[in-house]
Design an enzyme around this catalytic site. Structure first.
Site, PDB file in Angstrom:
ATOM      1  N   SER A 113       0.815  -1.202   0.000  1.00 53.47           N
ATOM      2  CA  SER A 113       0.000   0.000   0.000  1.00 53.47           C
ATOM      3  C   SER A 113       0.854   1.260   0.000  1.00 53.47           C
ATOM      4  O   SER A 113       1.948   1.284   0.581  1.00 53.47           O
ATOM      5  CB  SER A 113      -0.915   0.011   1.225  1.00 53.47           C
ATOM      6  N   TYR A 135      -1.975   5.629  -4.343  1.00 60.62           N
ATOM      7  CA  TYR A 135      -2.927   6.721  -4.190  1.00 60.62           C
ATOM      8  C   TYR A 135      -2.265   7.960  -4.785  1.00 60.62           C
ATOM      9  O   TYR A 135      -1.174   8.351  -4.361  1.00 60.62           O
ATOM     10  CB  TYR A 135      -3.244   6.986  -2.722  1.00 60.62           C
ATOM     11  N   THR A 161      -5.515   3.090  -7.166  1.00 53.48           N
ATOM     12  CA  THR A 161      -6.846   3.080  -6.557  1.00 53.48           C
ATOM     13  C   THR A 161      -7.561   4.371  -6.919  1.00 53.48           C
ATOM     14  O   THR A 161      -7.040   5.465  -6.706  1.00 53.48           O
ATOM     15  CB  THR A 161      -6.745   2.932  -5.029  1.00 53.48           C
ATOM     16  N   LYS A 238      -8.011  -0.114  -9.656  1.00 55.69           N
ATOM     17  CA  LYS A 238      -8.803  -0.686  -8.557  1.00 55.69           C
ATOM     18  C   LYS A 238      -9.865   0.302  -8.082  1.00 55.69           C
ATOM     19  O   LYS A 238      -9.574   1.483  -7.890  1.00 55.69           O
ATOM     20  CB  LYS A 238      -7.896  -1.046  -7.375  1.00 55.69           C
ATOM     21  N   HIS A 262     -14.102  -1.091  -2.169  1.00 53.22           N
ATOM     22  CA  HIS A 262     -13.158  -0.797  -1.093  1.00 53.22           C
ATOM     23  C   HIS A 262     -13.540  -1.530   0.201  1.00 53.22           C
ATOM     24  O   HIS A 262     -13.371  -1.004   1.303  1.00 53.22           O
ATOM     25  CB  HIS A 262     -13.064   0.712  -0.842  1.00 53.22           C
TER      26      HIS A 262
END
Length: 367
Positions: A113, A135, A161, A238, A262
């Site tokens: 992540s 992100y 994402t 995603k 999510h």
């Protein structure tokens, strides 16, 4: 650690949740387990998967059943990748390093992540297949730097994402005034940002405040196209539920789509991921793989998604349950149990492997 303190190993993934709940502080449990709003979408993910029924085939004359497949051009021992999950040192001191080692041993990709509590370089150095979840930041240069770090670390894919212009209202975190403890940081960010994520205030999620100050809120398709042009890595998008959005993402150059709400943590009331899977699969070309995220709790769930046209799934919360219960060994046990369940489900449905599953008939799925 054994289930219920009885000395026996868990025989279903949900039993790892019981172990994790007993191990973790209440506010940490709420952070990883909770959804947004009234948690309607969190519940809908399970309801959608539960109402899907497989029509098994018999007398297929198959040989021994296997679970291996191909994800993003590479072999995986299961049609499963570990989902990107933030701040894993909240649940175990080694955090992402322990999870990644277990994923590598199981032969499945691990997704780092952007909000990881261990650096991508350290995770990728463990030798497994590593994907990096991105992100996009308000600071475009910072976004580009994260992409470069992922490439230089040897990551095999980039997963952007797209469903978090801001963090959903996670009521459990608001009630708990959730903030990061002193020994956990989002290590890909500057220390000042992490300090904001530790600033505890009643009725406020410090983590949500940090992301609101950092994440880009106004992304468009041009931004995705620009990202496609900036990286040589396979691009996974995603957070898509709408088939039209999926088609556009594929036209921009996405190599894979993750059908995801999510995990019920963004828009409460959003449709269940499994309900949108067939339409998304139909909307994108066959070259574009489709994965499903949100609600997977068993090997039978994996089989159902394969039968609906997915190439595989992302596994989230059960991995954190295993990590909390017993570190690397706990994650290994989760993945081992999932493989056992999937092999059994494939065999009992008349499949010799994941490639046979799309030929199965299903009942109760949204079409």
């Amino acid at each position: 650690m054994s289930a219920h303190g009885t000395g026996r190993d868990p025989v279903r993934l949900e039993e790892f949740a019981e172990l994790a709940c007993r191990t973790l502080p209440r506010e940490v449990w709420d952070f990883i387990e909770g959804g947004s709003g009234e948690e309607l979408t969190l519940a809908a993910n399970r309801a959608a998967l539960d109402r899907i029924g497989i029509v098994p085939r018999v007398l297929v004359g198959g040989t021994e059943c296997g679970t291996a497949t191909e994800l993003l051009g590479a072999r995986a021992a299961l049609p499963v990748a570990v989902a990107p999950m933030a701040y894993q040192r909240l649940v175990h001191p080694e955090g992402e390093l322990a999870t990644a080692r277990a994923a590598a041993a199981a032969g499945v990709p691990f997704t780092v992540s952007t909000l990881s509590s261990q650096p991508v370089e350290a995770v990728a150095a463990l030798g497994g297949t590593t994907w990096f979840q991105l992100y996009c930041q308000q600071d475009r240069a910072a976004t580009t730097e994260l992409v470069r770090r992922a490439e230089e670390a040897g990551c095999a894919a980039l997963m952007v994402t797209v469903d978090v212009p801001s963090m959903g209202r996670r009521l459990r975190d608001l009630r708990n005034g959730f903030a990061l403890p002193a020994d956990v940081a989002a290590v890909h960010f500057d220390p000042a940002g992490t300090r904001r994520a530790r600033a505890r205030q009643p009725g406020v999620s410090a983590v949500a405040q940090h992301t609101a100050e950092t994440f880009a809120r106004s992304l468009g398709w041009d931004d995705l196209a620009r990202l496609r042009g900036e990286t040589r890595l396979p691009l996974i998008v995603k957070g898509i539920l709408d088939p039209g959005d999926a088609a556009t993402a594929a036209s921009v150059g996405a190599d894979a789509i993750v059908v995801s709400n999510h995990g019920g943590r963004q828009l409460d009331g959003a449709v269940a991921s499994a309900d949108m899977l067939p339409a998304v699969r139909e909307a994108v070309p066959t070259r574009c793989q489709v994965l499903l995220d949100s609600g997977i709790r068993s090997g039978t769930d994996v089989l159902k998604t394969l039968a609906l046209g997915a190439s595989g799934v992302l596994l989230g919360r059960p991995v954190l349950w295993g990590l909390a219960a017993d570190g690397e060994q706990g994650v290994s046990r989760v993945l081992r149990l999932l493989r056992t369940e999937l092999r059994s489900a494939l065999e009992l449905s008349g499949c010799t492997g994941p490639a046979d599953a799309p030929w199965l008939s299903v009942r109760g799925a949204a079409r």
